[in-house]
Write a protein that holds these residues in place. Structure first.
Motif, PDB file in Angstrom:
ATOM      1  N   ALA A 138      -0.708   3.680   2.761  1.00 58.15           N
ATOM      2  CA  ALA A 138      -0.697   2.219   2.712  1.00 58.15           C
ATOM      3  C   ALA A 138      -0.037   1.719   1.429  1.00 58.15           C
ATOM      4  N   VAL A 139      -0.338   2.383   0.309  1.00 56.09           N
ATOM      5  CA  VAL A 139       0.287   2.002  -0.962  1.00 56.09           C
ATOM      6  C   VAL A 139       1.801   2.165  -0.866  1.00 56.09           C
ATOM      7  N   GLU A 140       2.239   3.309  -0.360  1.00 55.78           N
ATOM      8  CA  GLU A 140       3.673   3.571  -0.266  1.00 55.78           C
ATOM      9  C   GLU A 140       4.353   2.584   0.678  1.00 55.78           C
ATOM     10  N   ALA A 141       3.718   2.299   1.819  1.00 55.88           N
ATOM     11  CA  ALA A 141       4.308   1.357   2.771  1.00 55.88           C
ATOM     12  C   ALA A 141       4.414  -0.039   2.158  1.00 55.88           C
ATOM     13  N   TYR A 142       3.370  -0.460   1.454  1.00 55.81           N
ATOM     14  CA  TYR A 142       3.356  -1.780   0.816  1.00 55.81           C
ATOM     15  C   TYR A 142       4.480  -1.898  -0.211  1.00 55.81           C
ATOM     16  N   LEU A 143       4.577  -0.903  -1.083  1.00 54.50           N
ATOM     17  CA  LEU A 143       5.570  -0.975  -2.155  1.00 54.50           C
ATOM     18  C   LEU A 143       6.989  -0.779  -1.621  1.00 54.50           C
ATOM     19  N   GLU A 187       6.999   3.476 -10.263  1.00 59.13           N
ATOM     20  CA  GLU A 187       5.879   3.498 -11.198  1.00 59.13           C
ATOM     21  C   GLU A 187       4.558   3.252 -10.457  1.00 59.13           C
ATOM     22  N   GLY A 188       4.549   2.263  -9.561  1.00 59.75           N
ATOM     23  CA  GLY A 188       3.327   1.980  -8.814  1.00 59.75           C
ATOM     24  C   GLY A 188       2.922   3.125  -7.906  1.00 59.75           C
ATOM     25  N   VAL A 189       3.893   3.707  -7.199  1.00 59.77           N
ATOM     26  CA  VAL A 189       3.587   4.835  -6.318  1.00 59.77           C
ATOM     27  C   VAL A 189       3.060   6.014  -7.119  1.00 59.77           C
TER      28      VAL A 189
END
Length: 469
Positions: free
Chosen positions: A142-147, A410-412
């Motif tokens: 979900a994090v990767e898809a969002y970013l 960076e976020g991922v």
């Protein structure tokens, strides 16, 4: 009158604007909540865990009486000769019905049954940790898809702005060509760059469509307006500290530790199977003749002891096999520990790379912006060519694109570190979701409830809420 009507209309319009609430942008937490609530992978592994829970109930049944029944109807026929028939051969026919109630109870089996229960309990605990690993996988997706959607949206906006800028440069080059300040080469260069910019815009729009579809698959809905990632999660200050946390808390490590424990118990079970056992049995039976007045009723109760003497080496082979499985599980534990430690180090390296890239691209964007503005001003004075302006604009575009990618990376990387630590869970992130409690189902089935018992009725309600009935 007309002026008052205009003012009234403006007031109504303003009132409508104020009354309509602004649509709230989606946050990263919203995306993770959606993924947690809609993930088919999580549902699948929850069912796997419930199946493992049932193994405990089945193992527990070996310590309890086994009660069964049997019934049969028999017709016997043939011929007989005896003194009562004056030595004549006569047909003999009889019809009987019988029913039996059988009960068996294992009294002593050298701990085989208890060891089986403990083994299945370790398997359940390991499966619970595997479910946590799947939960982390789902939330990281979900994090990767969002970013990735954020990256694609910003790239599209960047490419749209690039097309507008090059179109302006093309118009300026054409105007200068008309007054004889530049040659046809300058306008052709601008036209070529504009065509390339439109092609890159189309590619960016296609990438955005792909990212949106991936978001739909992971989160369960198409993305709306997405908030930028404003803060990163709190992380340990050093790689060594992070590795220590990961080796203590990561669900994969815990899962394999339970597998090792189960393998150790399996050795004891295999050794206990080579020893004698004691079983208590009882039987009640009724037999009635259909064509005669014969009727019998009786029962039996007894205790039986026995054990293996020779089974062709099967039992000793099972012991050796259990030992080999134990050694395999230990080797797997060492491998998982090494892999988790490596993953932590890799994740920190990726974070540092992204942070260094973000810092350098910030400086690059500032310098490229100044250079572009200066080259454009010089071109307006005739000191620079159209190609110089286009090249400066391309440098600025590349710097901004690199900064977007560095920020997303960076976020991922930060959330991937959380995953390697075992802390990317709904509990650790305090997500506003109805969390799945694996203990509830286990407590209902561990004692093997029957369908009509109070506990069995509670289990029926749980299964109904899960949509399994």
């Amino acid at each position: 009158m007309a002026k008052r009507m205009k003012l009234a209309g403006l007031a109504v319009a303003l009132g409508l604007v104020i009354a309509v609430p602004m649509a709230r942008a989606e946050t990263l937490a919203d995306a993770m909540i959606g993924a947690y609530n809609t993930s088919g992978l999580l549902e699948q592994n929850r069912a796997v865990l419930r199946a493992a829970d049932e193994d405990v109930a089945q193992a527990m049944s070996s310590l309890r009486p086994v009660i069964s029944w049997s019934a049969d109807a028999t017709r016997q026929f043939g011929t007989t000769r005896s003194a009562s028939t004056a030595n004549n051969i006569v047909p003999a026919v009889s019809n009987t019905i019988s029913a039996s109630l059988i009960a068996e109870l294992t009294v002593f089996d050298n701990g085989q049954s208890k060891l089986a229960i403990e083994t299945t309990k370790e398997a359940v605990l390991g499966t619970r940790q595997q479910l946590v690993s799947v939960e982390q996988q789902v939330l990281l997706s979900a994090v990767e898809a969002y970013l990735e959607v954020r990256r694609a949206i910003e790239n599209v906006a960047l490419r749209e702005n690039n097309v507008r800028l090059i179109a302006q440069e093309l118009r300026a080059a054409q105007e200068r060509f008309e007054v004889g300040e530049v040659t046809r080469t300058d306008t052709s260069l601008a036209e070529a760059r504009l065509a390339a910019a439109r092609s890159q815009l189309a590619a960016a729009q296609g990438a955005l469509t792909v990212a949106r579809e991936q978001y739909l698959a992971v989160v369960g809905r198409l993305p709306g307006q997405l908030d930028p990632l404003r803060t990163l999660p709190d992380l340990p200050g050093s790689v060594d500290a992070a590795k220590g946390i990961a080796l203590r808390n990561h669900p994969q490590v815990k899962s394999v530790q339970h597998q090792v424990a189960a393998a150790e118990l399996s050795i004891l079970r295999a050794e206990a199977a080579m020893k004698p056992s004691v079983r208590l049995s009882g039987r009640l039976s009724v037999t009635e003749g259909i064509d005669t007045e014969r009727f019998t009723r009786g029962g039996s109760i007894g205790i039986e002891a026995g054990g293996p003497i020779y089974q062709g080496g099967r039992l000793t082979s099972l012991v050796r096999q259990s030992m080999a499985n134990r050694d395999s599980a230990r080797g797997q534990l060492h491998q998982v520990i090494d892999q988790i430690a490596q993953n932590v180090g890799n994740a920190y390296a990726q974070l540092r790379i992204a942070q260094a890239s973000l810092e350098s691209t910030d400086r690059q964007v500032r310098a490229a912006s100044v250079a572009f503005e200066g080259v454009r001003e010089e071109a307006a004075l005739g000191a620079r060519t159209t190609l110089d302006v286009l090249n400066a604009e391309q440098e600025l575009l590349n710097a901004r694109s690199a900064r977007i990618s560095a920020e997303v990376d960076e976020g991922v990387a930060a959330y991937r570190i959380l995953s390697t630590l075992g802390r990317l869970t709904a509990t650790d992130l305090r997500l506003n979701v109805q969390q799945y409690d694996p203990v509830t189902y286990y407590n209902l089935v561990k004692d093997g409830p029957i369908q009509k018992s109070q506990q069995g009725q509670q289990l029926d309600r749980v299964l109904k809420s899960l949509g399994k009935n």
